[in-house]
Design an enzyme around this catalytic site. Structure first.
Site, PDB file in Angstrom:
ATOM      1  N   SER A  58     -10.674  58.448  53.772  1.00  0.00           N
ATOM      2  CA  SER A  58      -9.641  58.689  54.879  1.00  0.00           C
ATOM      3  C   SER A  58      -8.328  58.189  54.305  1.00  0.00           C
ATOM      4  O   SER A  58      -8.220  57.158  53.460  1.00  0.00           O
ATOM      5  CB  SER A  58     -10.078  57.662  56.207  1.00  0.00           C
ATOM      6  N   ILE A  60      -4.860  56.666  53.434  1.00  0.00           N
ATOM      7  CA  ILE A  60      -4.076  56.297  52.141  1.00  0.00           C
ATOM      8  C   ILE A  60      -5.013  56.579  50.881  1.00  0.00           C
ATOM      9  O   ILE A  60      -4.734  57.272  49.941  1.00  0.00           O
ATOM     10  CB  ILE A  60      -3.275  55.248  52.215  1.00  0.00           C
ATOM     11  N   SER A 184      -0.686  44.444  52.790  1.00  0.00           N
ATOM     12  CA  SER A 184       0.309  44.816  53.816  1.00  0.00           C
ATOM     13  C   SER A 184       1.301  43.969  54.223  1.00  0.00           C
ATOM     14  O   SER A 184       1.226  42.824  53.932  1.00  0.00           O
ATOM     15  CB  SER A 184      -0.606  44.988  55.305  1.00  0.00           C
ATOM     16  N   TYR A 209      -6.140  39.980  60.533  1.00  0.00           N
ATOM     17  CA  TYR A 209      -5.791  41.184  59.481  1.00  0.00           C
ATOM     18  C   TYR A 209      -4.684  40.646  58.653  1.00  0.00           C
ATOM     19  O   TYR A 209      -4.914  40.715  57.323  1.00  0.00           O
ATOM     20  CB  TYR A 209      -5.246  42.488  60.130  1.00  0.00           C
ATOM     21  N   LYS A 213      -4.647  39.863  54.753  1.00  0.00           N
ATOM     22  CA  LYS A 213      -3.783  40.338  53.591  1.00  0.00           C
ATOM     23  C   LYS A 213      -3.195  39.340  52.948  1.00  0.00           C
ATOM     24  O   LYS A 213      -2.658  39.305  51.798  1.00  0.00           O
ATOM     25  CB  LYS A 213      -2.912  41.100  54.326  1.00  0.00           C
TER      26      LYS A 213
END
Ligand SMILES: NC(=O)c1ccc[n+]([C@@H]2O[C@H](COP(=O)([O-])OP(=O)(O)OC[C@H]3O[C@@H](n4cnc5c(N)ncnc54)[C@H](OP(=O)(O)O)[C@@H]3O)[C@@H](O)[C@H]2O)c1
Length: 333
Positions: A58, A60, A184, A209, A213
């Site tokens: 999916s 990127i 990210s 998240y 990261k």
């Protein structure tokens, strides 16, 4: 306020707090590709190189796999859903015009599945040139992995750490191999934390998240300190804000607000492909964090910089390794 709005507002707020938000949109690559006269990705020849891409089904990751195969690489696409993976591999082979992509099934959040993947890849590929850790998601509600680890950390920190460790012999045999971690810009808002890395009852998806990261970019630097750059180079990067199925599912309001300013998935994939292919800066440095082919700082806020102490780093490495079931003596450094 609904849970979803709370996540959106946290992500947008954290980003607006930083003076970098416009750079994350499609304005970033549009301006920088001209200013820095980017080498066209089509000019790279990756024939004879073998590259692993996780989360290739999916967004990127799918575009990274397509680009690498299109440039001549043999691509191993890792996906967690057997049927979806089979369909995407067929599509990728059709796009490349040859059978240059094969699928491997593994849920990166399941350490047994990752261990099995590592064994299969080492056996089949004594030389691996590139490993792209791209699989990732922002999970709204707290979930745990089969090994009782919070799922964001399990799938984006512990599982990838185990895979990187297991693939070291094959990556070193490429001399130099390359490990690229898709992190990210959200990590700029997160301090380095160990004790609460799995976030408990007060779980907030966007914050969790960002913590994962942040751990990714820290481990990226630590790997680079442990492994000589002429054997394996390590890079982490931010793809910018790209319009992907993952963003549509996890952040629909954010997607609506940023709208046409979101990057295409291919623009999000650009720096990953460049880090995998270019013989210049990606091989003459290791442990760096990149956005749009430019090395970036890993801290922009004093409070996150303060959190990044040597003992906390050591504790992170130790916790992740122990949780992954890795014998510390198996690890470099
Ligand atoms: N898009 C952005 O704006 C943005 C910004 C910053 C960072 N990123 C990072 O970029 C990477 C790709 O994100 P995306 O936007 O392209 O999202 P996406 O469209 O949802 O793609 C994510 C991919 O990761 C896979 N995946 C998720 N959890 C997995 C697990 N436990 N095991 C195996 N595969 C797993 C998904 O598999 P399925 O196909 O089975 O769902 C999918 O192939 C992620 O690491 C994300 O954090 C994206």
């Amino acid at each position: 306020m609904s849970g979803q709005r709370s996540i959106v507002s946290r992500v947008v707020d954290a980003s607006l707090e930083l003076p970098v938000a416009p750079s994350f949109t499609r304005i970033g690559p549009m301006v920088r590709s001209r200013l820095d006269a980017w080498t066209a990705l089509d000019s790279y020849d990756l024939s004879g190189r073998t590259m692993v891409v996780t989360g290739a089904t999916s967004g990127i990751g799918r575009h990274v796999a397509s680009r690498l195969a299109g440039l001549g690489a043999h691509v191993i696409a890792v996906g967690r859903d057997d049927a979806k993976l089979e369909r995407v591999v067929d599509e990728l082979c059709a796009e490349a015009g040859r059978d240059s992509v094969v699928g491997e099934v593994a849920d990166l959040g399941d350490l047994e599945a990752v261990r099995s993947l590592g064994v299969r890849l080492c056996a089949a590929h004594p030389v691996l040139h590139v490993l792209v850790h791209n699989a990732g998601a922002l999970t709204a509600d707290r979930r745990i992995s089969p090994q009782d680890i919070e799922i964001t950390v399990a799938s984006q920190v512990v599982g990838p750490h185990l895979l990187t460790t297991m693939l070291q012999p094959s990556l070193r045999a490429a001399a130099p191999g390359r490990v690229i971690t898709v992190s990210s810009g959200g990590m700029y808002a997160a301090a380095l934390c160990i004790d609460d890395l799995q976030m408990g009852d007060d779980y907030r998806g966007a914050e969790q998240y960002a913590r994962a990261k942040r751990a990714q970019v820290t481990l990226n630097e630590m790997w680079a300190q442990r492994v000589p750059a002429d054997e394996v180079v390590f890079h982490a990067m931010h793809p910018g804000w790209a319009d992907t199925p993952g963003v549509a599912t996890a952040l629909p309001t954010f997607r609506k607000v940023v709208g046409p300013l979101l990057r295409t998935p291919d623009q999000g994939a650009d720096s990953i492909v460049w880090l995998a292919a270019d013989p210049g800066a990606p091989l003459s440095s290791s442990g760096a964090f990149w956005l749009d082919r430019i090395r970036r700082p890993i801290h922009r806020l004093p409070r996150t910089r303060r959190s990044d102490a040597a003992e906390r780093r050591a504790a992170l490495w130790s916790w992740v390794s122990t949780t992954a079931g890795i014998d510390a003596t198996d690890l470099p450094g």
